[in-house]
Structures are given as C-alpha cells and as structure tokens.
Motif scaffolding. Structure first.
Motif, PDB file in Angstrom:
ATOM      1  N   GLU A 215       6.701  -6.721  -4.732  1.00 18.73           N
ATOM      2  CA  GLU A 215       6.436  -5.570  -3.861  1.00 18.73           C
ATOM      3  C   GLU A 215       5.223  -5.798  -2.963  1.00 18.73           C
ATOM      4  O   GLU A 215       4.871  -4.933  -2.158  1.00 18.73           O
ATOM      5  CB  GLU A 215       6.201  -4.321  -4.719  1.00 18.73           C
ATOM      6  CG  GLU A 215       7.414  -3.894  -5.526  1.00 18.73           C
ATOM      7  CD  GLU A 215       7.091  -2.809  -6.528  1.00 18.73           C
ATOM      8  OE1 GLU A 215       5.881  -2.499  -6.706  1.00 18.73           O
ATOM      9  OE2 GLU A 215       8.023  -2.275  -7.151  1.00 18.73           O
TER      10      GLU A 215
ATOM     11  N   ARG B 151       5.734  -6.340  -9.523  1.00 19.12           N
ATOM     12  CA  ARG B 151       4.674  -5.861  -8.632  1.00 19.12           C
ATOM     13  C   ARG B 151       4.380  -6.887  -7.535  1.00 19.12           C
ATOM     14  O   ARG B 151       4.144  -6.509  -6.376  1.00 19.12           O
ATOM     15  CB  ARG B 151       3.400  -5.568  -9.429  1.00 19.12           C
ATOM     16  CG  ARG B 151       3.496  -4.405 -10.398  1.00 19.12           C
ATOM     17  CD  ARG B 151       3.719  -3.069  -9.699  1.00 19.12           C
ATOM     18  NE  ARG B 151       2.667  -2.710  -8.778  1.00 19.12           N
ATOM     19  CZ  ARG B 151       1.598  -1.980  -9.099  1.00 19.12           C
ATOM     20  NH1 ARG B 151       1.449  -1.536 -10.353  1.00 19.12           N
ATOM     21  NH2 ARG B 151       0.687  -1.682  -8.199  1.00 19.12           N
TER      22      ARG B 151
ATOM     23  N   THR C 202      -1.991 -10.707  -5.704  1.00 17.96           N
ATOM     24  CA  THR C 202      -0.884 -10.952  -6.619  1.00 17.96           C
ATOM     25  C   THR C 202      -1.471 -11.370  -7.968  1.00 17.96           C
ATOM     26  O   THR C 202      -2.607 -11.855  -8.050  1.00 17.96           O
ATOM     27  CB  THR C 202       0.062 -12.041  -6.094  1.00 17.96           C
ATOM     28  OG1 THR C 202      -0.698 -13.220  -5.801  1.00 17.96           O
ATOM     29  CG2 THR C 202       0.785 -11.575  -4.846  1.00 17.96           C
TER      30      THR C 202
END
Length: 421
Positions: free
Chosen positions: A87, A84, A99
């Motif tokens: 991305e 993730r 993040t």
C-alpha cells in the motif's frame, strides 16, 4: 456442567504467553540500514532505520518441534507488513513514509541459538519483536537491556517481560498463561460444584496456568481437584496420564498442554476410555482445524478456551473484513494455508499491527522514542480483535493485550459466552 457467571473482560496481572519459511527470511523493500547510534536517546537515528525503511528482527522456532507455531508467528507479521508495504508503507509521526523489512531467523526453540540470533541482529535491526518462546526470549533479555535494543511484543507468557523496572526494553504481547488459568477458575467457581482433573506441562508454561487456576479455586468449597499429573515436553504420549485422570471420575479436565498433537491424542484417549469431561484448553492449543476436528471434540459436553481474536475457520467470521484481509495477505505473502493451523498466525499479525501503530506515533527515528510511544497506547483495537478486547500498554506489569474472553466450542467454531453452560 451448569456454570452461571456473566461474561467479563478479565484484566491480566502479568503477561502472555509461529511452515514453510527458510531459516532466514528477509522480506520487503531493499534498503541499507545505517547504524549511527542513538540506541536509547538523542536525535540520531538508531540502527535499522533509514529515511525510507525500517528493519525488524524476529527470532522464532522455524524448525524443530515448535516449528508450526513459531513459523506461524513470523508469517503473521510478515503478511501484515508486506500488505502495508504494498500500500506504500507506513507514514511515521515525523512525516516520513517507510517500508518495513522483516528478517526472521530460526532459533529452533534453543536458547543458545536465540542468543546467537540476537548477536546477529543487535547492530542491524531497529527492534527485535514478535518471537515465540519463553526460554529463547529470556536468553537475550539482559543483553537487549544492556544494549538498549527493544525486545517487544514477544510471545512468552512470562510476567517478567512486562515488568517495567526489570525489563525496561521489553513488552510481551498477549494475556498471560496465569490470567487464562485464573479466568477459567473464577468462572468455574461461580458455577457450582465440580471435580477437576489437572494435566500440565512440567515447566514454567504449565506452572503459570496452574498458578492462575489455583489462585481462583483455592478457597472454593465446591471445587475438588481429584488428581494432578504432569508430562515432559519430549513425551510422545499422554495415555498413561489420561487413564489415571479418567479413573478419578472428574467432570472437568484442566489441560495445560502446549503441543497440539498431544492434545489431540489426549482427547482421543479420553473417548476410548468413555471419559467425557468438559475440557479447558489453553488459547495456543485450542485450534478447531488442527486440534478439535481430528480429536472429535464435539462428543465432549463442553470445550472451553480463552480468546481475544477472530478465527478464520469459524463460519461466523467468513465474511468479516478483517478476516478476509488477513487470509488474503497470508496467502499472498507466505506459504501458510489459507486457513492457518495455529492461532499464532493471527497473533503475529495483530502484534505487527501494534508495531505499525507505534511507528505512526514516532516523531524521532530512535529506539527511545519507539519505546515511549509503544508504552503509551491505550484503548486501541487491532484487526482481528474481538469486541471487548483492546490494546493498553500503559499499565506496568501487563502485556499489550491483557483482556481475556471465555469462549465455547459450538461444533464448528468458538462463541464468546456470557456463562459457562
């Protein structure tokens, strides 16, 4: 065995119950977490969260006898969040994209070390999550409640962790050992007459399985328990127990054993004695690659387990998009093999997705808001989840995932089944 019962999704009445990671693992993007209060309410952000990062702590056995499952649990979560992060991170409900930093500490399955890890975590992480082990999670449960620190999506098998009154800062992740035992027992009862031998771990793990199983079979005239034996976690062999159970002539063995190597040796010993019953294996010791293949399990008439997720070593899922994304992330961001030995890698990945989904709903960067949103999820499906299973965190006394599906080993992988055969 001729067992006939329509497959169903069984609703849990309680809660469930991860090598190559250093004793402390910190992954993701750098960022200094601030610690400015707001532990259980208010608009001020909590420790472990900034405008750009959020930090999650994992206390799990990364070394010692439970290192395989414990590290796999942590690595599954790390793989999910690193993918993730690559991305761009996760966009929270209030509009900020963050993040996720994962810090994993080794507790060696030792309650005192787990409590020390908690003391290190409590002022620096936003939440503690996904750690494996009942005694280790119990070691700091009361402190987490007192300090207002979320301790969630744990792998304990202990109903206490989803009791909202007793554990307001906790939520367990997966179906309970009690429900696994109950689901198997109910289907066994519906199938006719059987003689059952029982082997269980002499602690709460084994007791929970037996509680569920016996609650289902206690009034069934067709089910006879021929013998019931236990073993201790440090035991290196189950040969004596298997020999005694084989002598009863049981056609089913209820095998509540938590260590993969002991399950392998137990199945091998049964074969050496020419005892070939149908086996029920707990979800956490039913892996094809680490257990069934080396044990030569395809000689047994049936091997059953309880499942709720797709498995990468099952040919049926070789081209499944969820499985391909999972194995790619695991390979890129951890030292796990491409096909993990333990299901705990999948469990950690799925639990991490539930955290990510919760973050997306949060409108304030507080622990109170996090708990509100975590306990409001209904009808959600994570990656890797089997059809028929879902995340529902809204029911007091139940874990995040409480549906269970019976599966049968077909020689290469597990198939969800409509009836025991």
């Amino acid at each position: 065995m001729n067992l006939h019962h329509p497959r169903r999704t069984a609703r849990a009445r309680g809660v469930l119950g991860a090598l190559a990671v250093a004793s402390a693992v910190a992954l993701a993007v750098s960022g200094c977490a601030r610690s400015d209060g707001g532990a259980r309410g208010g608009a001020a952000s909590a420790p472990g969260i900034t405008d750009t990062t959020v930090t999650i702590g994992i206390s799990s056995p990364l070394s010692g006898p439970v290192a395989g499952p414990g590290t796999c649990t942590a690595d599954g979560a790390i793989a999910y969040f690193e993918a993730r992060n690559a991305e761009g991170g996760i966009t929270f409900g209030e509009g900020k994209t963050r993040t996720v930093k994962v810090t994993a500490l080794d507790d060696q399955y030792d309650p005192q070390k787990a409590k020390a890890n908690y003391d290190q975590f409590k002022g620096s992480v936003f939440a503690i999550a996904i750690g494996l082990g009942t005694p280790t999670n119990r070691a700091f449960r009361e402190a987490a409640i007192a300090d207002g620190v979320p301790q969630v999506l744990t792998g304990t098998g202990d109903p206490l962790f989803s009791d909202r009154a007793q554990s307001p800062m906790q939520l367990d992740a997966f179906p309970t050992y009690v429900e696994e035992g109950r689901a198997f027992g109910e289907m066994l009862v519906a199938s006719g007459e059987h003689k059952v031998a029982i082997l269980s771990q002499n602690d709460d793990y084994g007791l929970d399985y037996l509680t569920g199983f016996k609650s289902a079979v206690q009034d069934a005239p067709g089910i006879t328990i021929t013998k019931e034996l236990t073993y201790e976690v440090p035991d290196v062999s189950l040969d004596a127990q298997i020999t005694a159970l084989a002598a009863t002539g049981a056609d089913v063995i209820f095998n509540a054993v938590s260590q993969p190597h002991l399950t392998v040796s137990a199945m091998q010993k049964a074969q050496a004695l020419n005892w070939l019953p149908s086996w029920f294996l707990p979800s956490n010791t039913s892996g094809v690659a680490p257990i069934l293949k080396p044990a030569g399990a395809d000689v047994f008439p049936n091997v059953y387990t309880i499942g709720y997720h797709k498995t990468p070593d099952d040919p049926a899922y070789a081209n499944d998009p969820d499985v391909k994304a999972f194995t790619a992330a695991l390979a890129e961001y951890t030292k796990q093999p491409a096909i993990p030995e333990f299901p705990h890698c999948m469990w950690g990945y799925m639990a991490a997705d539930v955290l990510g989904h919760t973050f997306q709903q949060m409108t304030e960067p507080t622990r109170a808001e996090f708990m509100t949103q975590l306990l409001s999820i209904k009808g959600y499906q994570t990656p890797l989840m089997l059809p028929g299973a879902e995340v529902d965190t809204t029911i007091d006394g139940e874990p995040a995932i409480s549906s269970v599906i019976l599966e049968r080993f077909d020689g290469t992988g597990y198939d969800p089944i409509d009836a025991l055969s």
